[in-house]
Design an enzyme around this catalytic site. Structure first.
Site, short mmCIF file in Angstrom:
data_model
loop_
_atom_site.label_atom_id
_atom_site.label_comp_id
_atom_site.label_asym_id
_atom_site.label_seq_id
_atom_site.Cartn_x
_atom_site.Cartn_y
_atom_site.Cartn_z
N TYR A 109 42.44 42.69 40.37
CA TYR A 109 41.89 41.48 39.74
C TYR A 109 42.80 41.05 38.60
CZ TYR A 109 38.83 38.47 36.93
OH TYR A 109 38.32 37.42 36.22
N GLU A 197 42.06 32.44 38.07
CA GLU A 197 41.56 33.75 38.49
C GLU A 197 42.02 34.06 39.91
OE1 GLU A 197 37.27 35.63 38.01
OE2 GLU A 197 37.33 34.37 39.80
#
Length: 387
Positions: A109, A197
């Protein structure tokens, strides 16, 4: 302005960031062709909506043949996809992304946001990719690495290495990982994004770094610098009332209460919502008409508030400066007569031409509830809900 995944990946490609090959479509009729064009199976059929958690909601499916890709596309297209970010009403899927599969070794991530407290950008990274980052933050906060970047300096090589090693890339991939992180940050700054993101960022079995998913959002205040990207806006993914408000330069955000709010100024809007909550009510919206709203804008603002069926009372809280109280009163009276508002309207006005404004309201023949101050207005709005 939020982007769909396929749009975000177009931006990533522009900055040399590796993403899987894929094609978007608004029909299921060409899915077989698109899947075949990718050259090998499996492929992934993905719903395109402005929300995360699509896989858990059934909006991301693997297909091992062209026939299966078409079947999955038909199952996903038109479905009401409900995720933790859509709310219980969900979103209707009107676009698809047909994308090449890849051999995943690890899911990671990475994201970038502005930390308003420090006025610096923060890169967050975690080895726990593929999961909701909120869950990781709650259950394993030690697994989230944060690197603060001074926007006046930009990201430094040592910070890229800190992130690459923190994500536990093997030594032979540190260079590729650092290059990816530096380009990712460069994209965030140059595109004036409010959020970027990638979840998951994957390490493939053949030793590559790949953005398997991407979520980007532009800072609306910077869109004048990115006119080439305005075509990415998808009005179907926005609240219809928020779209209507933007046509009249009104700042409107729908909430979940039953007291509609109209104010002038973002600070006053926040204070108004706070005092409604403190008085036992729930605000139904954030609506800032701005400092120089015209009578027409006031009228349109009231129409937008009334269009929300959950609104059962309205609290108008105005401090007249550039927006004079008499102009506000004229707009409110005009709107109330045109659209026959049948729910109680509480009005608190102070500032420029306040006496003239109150006179216009008093002589209108309409039953407005006049408040002496903010607290009085909030209490009267809550009381009005009870009849």
């Amino acid at each position: 302005m939020k982007l769909h995944e396929y749009q975000a990946k177009e931006i990533l490609r522009k900055y040399g960031l590796p993403v899987p090959e894929g094609y978007h479509t608004e029909s299921t009729y060409n899915v077989r062709e698109l899947a075949g064009r990718l050259g090998s199976f499996p492929v992934v059929v993905k719903a395109q909506i402005h929300a995360g958690g699509r896989g858990k909601g059934g909006g991301v499916k693997l297909a091992f043949s062209a026939d299966e890709a078409e079947q999955q596309a038909k199952a996903i297209m038109g479905m009401t996809l409900i995720t933790h970010q859509t709310g219980p009403e969900g979103r209707v899927v009107k676009k698809l992304l047909v994308e090449a599969g890849c051999q995943i070794q690890r899911e990671l991530y990475i994201s970038i946001v502005l930390d308003r407290a420090s006025s610096k950008n923060v890169i967050m990274a975690s080895t726990e990719g593929g999961m909701d980052i909120e869950v990781v933050a709650e259950k394993s906060p030690e697994k989230i690495l944060k690197v603060v970047v001074d926007p006046a300096v930009g990201i430094m090589p040592y910070q890229c290495r800190q992130l690459a090693y923190g994500l536990e890339f093997p030594q032979e991939m540190i260079g590729a990982a650092c290059s990816f992180i530096a380009k990712f940050y460069d994209m965030y700054v140059r595109e004036d994004l409010s959020m970027a993101e990638i979840n998951p960022l994957v390490q493939t079995k053949d030793g590559k770094v790949l953005a398997l998913d991407a979520k980007l959002a532009y800072d609306d205040n910077a869109m004048f610098r990115h006119k080439e990207s305005t075509g990415y806006r998808d009005l179907d993914e926005e609240d219809p009332l928020e779209v209507d408000a933007s046509k009249f330069n009104l700042n409107y955000i729908k909430l979940f209460g039953n007291i509609g709010c109209m104010v002038n100024g973002a600070g006053l809007a926040m204070a108004t919502m706070d005092i409604i909550k403190h008085s036992g009510g729930e605000p139904a919206n954030f609506l800032d008409v701005g400092g120089g709203a015209s009578a027409e804008q006031i009228e349109e603002a009231l129409k937008i508030i009334i269009a929300d069926s959950s609104v059962r009372a309205i609290f108008i809280n105005i401090f007249g400066g550039i927006l004079r109280c008499d102009r506000l009163a004229t707009g409110v009276v005009s709107a109330a007569k045109k659209i026959e508002i049948k729910i109680p309207i509480v009005i608190r006005m102070e500032g420029t031409n306040v006496d003239e404004g109150k006179k216009i309201l008093a002589e209108s023949g309409l039953k407005f509830i006049i408040a002496s101050d903010m607290k009085d207005g909030a209490l009267k709005a809550v009381a009005a809900l009870k009849g």
